[in-house]
Design an enzyme around this catalytic site. Structure first.
Site, short mmCIF file in Angstrom:
data_model
loop_
_atom_site.label_atom_id
_atom_site.label_comp_id
_atom_site.label_asym_id
_atom_site.label_seq_id
_atom_site.Cartn_x
_atom_site.Cartn_y
_atom_site.Cartn_z
N LYS A 1 0.93 -1.23 -0.08
CA LYS A 1 -0.13 0.13 -0.12
C LYS A 1 0.93 1.21 -0.13
O LYS A 1 0.50 2.40 -0.44
CB LYS A 1 -0.90 0.09 1.10
CG LYS A 1 -2.26 -0.74 1.29
CD LYS A 1 -2.21 -1.92 0.04
CE LYS A 1 -3.01 -3.04 0.15
NZ LYS A 1 -2.20 -4.23 -0.31
N ALA B 1 10.06 -22.02 16.02
CA ALA B 1 9.50 -22.99 17.18
C ALA B 1 9.03 -24.18 16.58
O ALA B 1 8.47 -24.26 15.46
CB ALA B 1 8.21 -22.31 17.91
N GLY C 1 -3.22 -13.63 -11.85
CA GLY C 1 -4.09 -12.26 -11.87
C GLY C 1 -4.88 -12.16 -10.55
O GLY C 1 -6.00 -11.52 -10.72
N HIS D 1 -23.25 14.24 3.16
CA HIS D 1 -23.02 14.81 1.79
C HIS D 1 -22.22 15.88 1.77
O HIS D 1 -22.06 16.86 2.47
CB HIS D 1 -24.31 15.18 1.45
CG HIS D 1 -24.83 16.03 0.08
ND1 HIS D 1 -24.52 15.35 -1.07
CD2 HIS D 1 -24.61 17.22 -0.34
CE1 HIS D 1 -24.70 16.11 -1.92
NE2 HIS D 1 -24.69 17.23 -1.73
#
Length: 452
Positions: A48, A111, A181, A439
């Site tokens: 990201k 481990a 993909g 809005h």
């Protein structure tokens, strides 16, 4: 003696450890590499970080569409990688601080489960034995490496890459072939396409994006094909060697030469060498079998995250780890796998939750489908000069509740949690019609779809 031993410090492990620590359980996390696991170090966060730089670069290249002009933009890939490393380091440090704050012991070691005795479960790490009353396995997954001719040698030579190596490339390739993909392949295809590389995506299926709704995946493919990515679907890779990828499609062999080949055909649960057989844990296709409570077939042993093979997503792992702890503490908790959102952080973003057109049909569900353009949103039009995003809702015809919602467009990743809540709580169309959405926002389109 510990109340709980957690194997693996990724999203499932460290989040479960934090919950356990706050609840007063004496807990130790054993992680062989770095806290945060694949997600924080080699997956979600690093990709990201790269993709955000690419998004800014894309905006800069098209700034004139919004009345902004300046000299030609360029991208410094080396700087992008350095920034990625800085972000990862900061977040890994933050996880470590969390563990310390909630009293969880962290051991950096490999481990192995040794046995179960009268005291509990015995785990060996770097020659030292740890004994716990309960055992939570969160060892995650690793990139699947198929038996493709030449692949093993190409990985050694550095021509073939997995999700780990591709994030640390020092120089940008001129050409790259991406085998697979799915989410990882598409996100890296998005990055390299944005920064100027020629990208080929070779996929065995006849569609990209795996389980994503077919209409949405087709839109994403058309968007990136228009930007220059070449998609080769229904193709089987035959060999990866001599700095080239050879594939078979429609009975014909073709070869692509490139600087690198990224192999991203999926991931496999990391259970090999863990010692599952020493306590009789049941595995299926290499993954630990669990129920919706996180329980395995061995009392006192739990598994969360990619290692159980159910839903290889970091946020699923978070929830699964929490569910395990809640049940260990005597509560009654379970994961609803029907309401887990997923996101592909391409540009535009793709986000989904619940049933798709294809899964609804396969299950024989009687659904109504509403597909609405994001251009119903004033904000979307103001911020997307050439955008053609859509929102697709699946509604159960009988009960009128939302069973699936899919989006392609800006802010999809930030909106989908609301849709997941709608699916989780079985909200009906009339319930959503009464909600007040802010809005101007893109999420208003969700409410708009309820009146179609």
């Amino acid at each position: 003696m510990y109340d709980l031993i957690i194997l693996g410090g990724g999203p499932a492990g460290y989040n479960a450890a934090e919950r356990a620590g706050h609840a007063g359980l004496k807990t130790v996390v054993i992680e062989e590499r770095a806290l945060g696991g694949v997600c924080l170090n080699e997956g979600c966060i690093p990709t990201k970080t790269l993709l955000y730089s690419a998004k800014i670069y894309d905006y800069a290249k098209h700034a004139a569409d919004y009345g902004v002009t300046f000299g030609s933009a360029s991208i410094d890939h080396g700087f992008v990688v350095e920034r990625k490393n800085k972000v990862v380091k900061q977040l890994v440090s933050g996880v470590g601080a969390k563990m310390k704050k909630c009293g969880v012991e962290v051991v950096k070691a490999t481990a192995t489960i040794k046995e179960r005795n009268a005291e509990g479960f015995v785990v060996v790490a770097e020659g030292k034995e740890y004994v716990g009353k309960q055992l939570l396995i969160c060892t995650g997954s690793s990139a699947a490496i198929p038996p493709i001719d030449g692949l093993a040698d190409s990985l050694k030579e550095g021509y073939a890459l997995t999700n780990r190596e591709v994030l640390d490339l020092k120089e940008l390739p001129k050409e790259i072939v991406i085998v697979g993909g799915g989410v990882i392949g598409l996100e890296m295809a998005s990055y390299f396409n944005s920064v100027g590389a020629k990208v080929y995506v070779v996929e065995m299926m006849n569609k990209i994006a795996g389980p994503v709704d077919g209409e949405i995946s087709t839109m994403l493919q058309k968007e990136y094909a228009a930007r220059g990515i070449e998609f080769i679907l229904g193709a089987k890779v035959i060999s990866i060697k001599d700095k080239s990828v050879t594939y078979e499609k429609d009975g014909k062999l073709s070869t692509i030469k490139s600087d690198y080949a990224l192999v991203s055909i999926g991931r496999r649960a990391r259970t090999q060498g863990l010692g599952c057989e020493n306590i009789g844990l049941k595995l299926e296709r290499g993954a630990i079998v669990t129920n919706e409570l996180g329980k395995t077939n061995v009392p006192g042993v739990w598994a969360a995250g990619d290692v159980n093979g159910k839903s290889m997503l970091a946020h699923t792992a978070y929830r699964e780890g929490e569910v395990c702890i809640n049940n260990i503490l005597g509560g009654k908790d379970r994961v609803n796998y029907a309401a887990i959102p997923s996101v592909i952080y391409t540009n535009p973003e793709v986000a989904s939750v619940g049933e798709t057109t294809e899964t609804a049909k396969a299950k024989g569900l009687d659904v109504e489908i509403q597909t609405v353009t994001l251009k119903y949103s004033g904000r979307y039009i103001a911020e997307n000069e050439h955008g053609n995003g859509v929102l697709k809702v699946l509604i159960d015809k009988k009960h009128r509740n939302i069973v699936g919602l899919h989006m392609i467009g800006s802010y999809a990743s930030e909106i989908i949690y609301g849709a997941a809540m709608m699916v989780e709580t079985e909200m009906r169309v009339t319930d959503i019609q009464k909600l007040v959405f802010p809005h101007p926002t893109v999420c208003e389109v969700v409410r708009e779809a309820m009146f179609m």
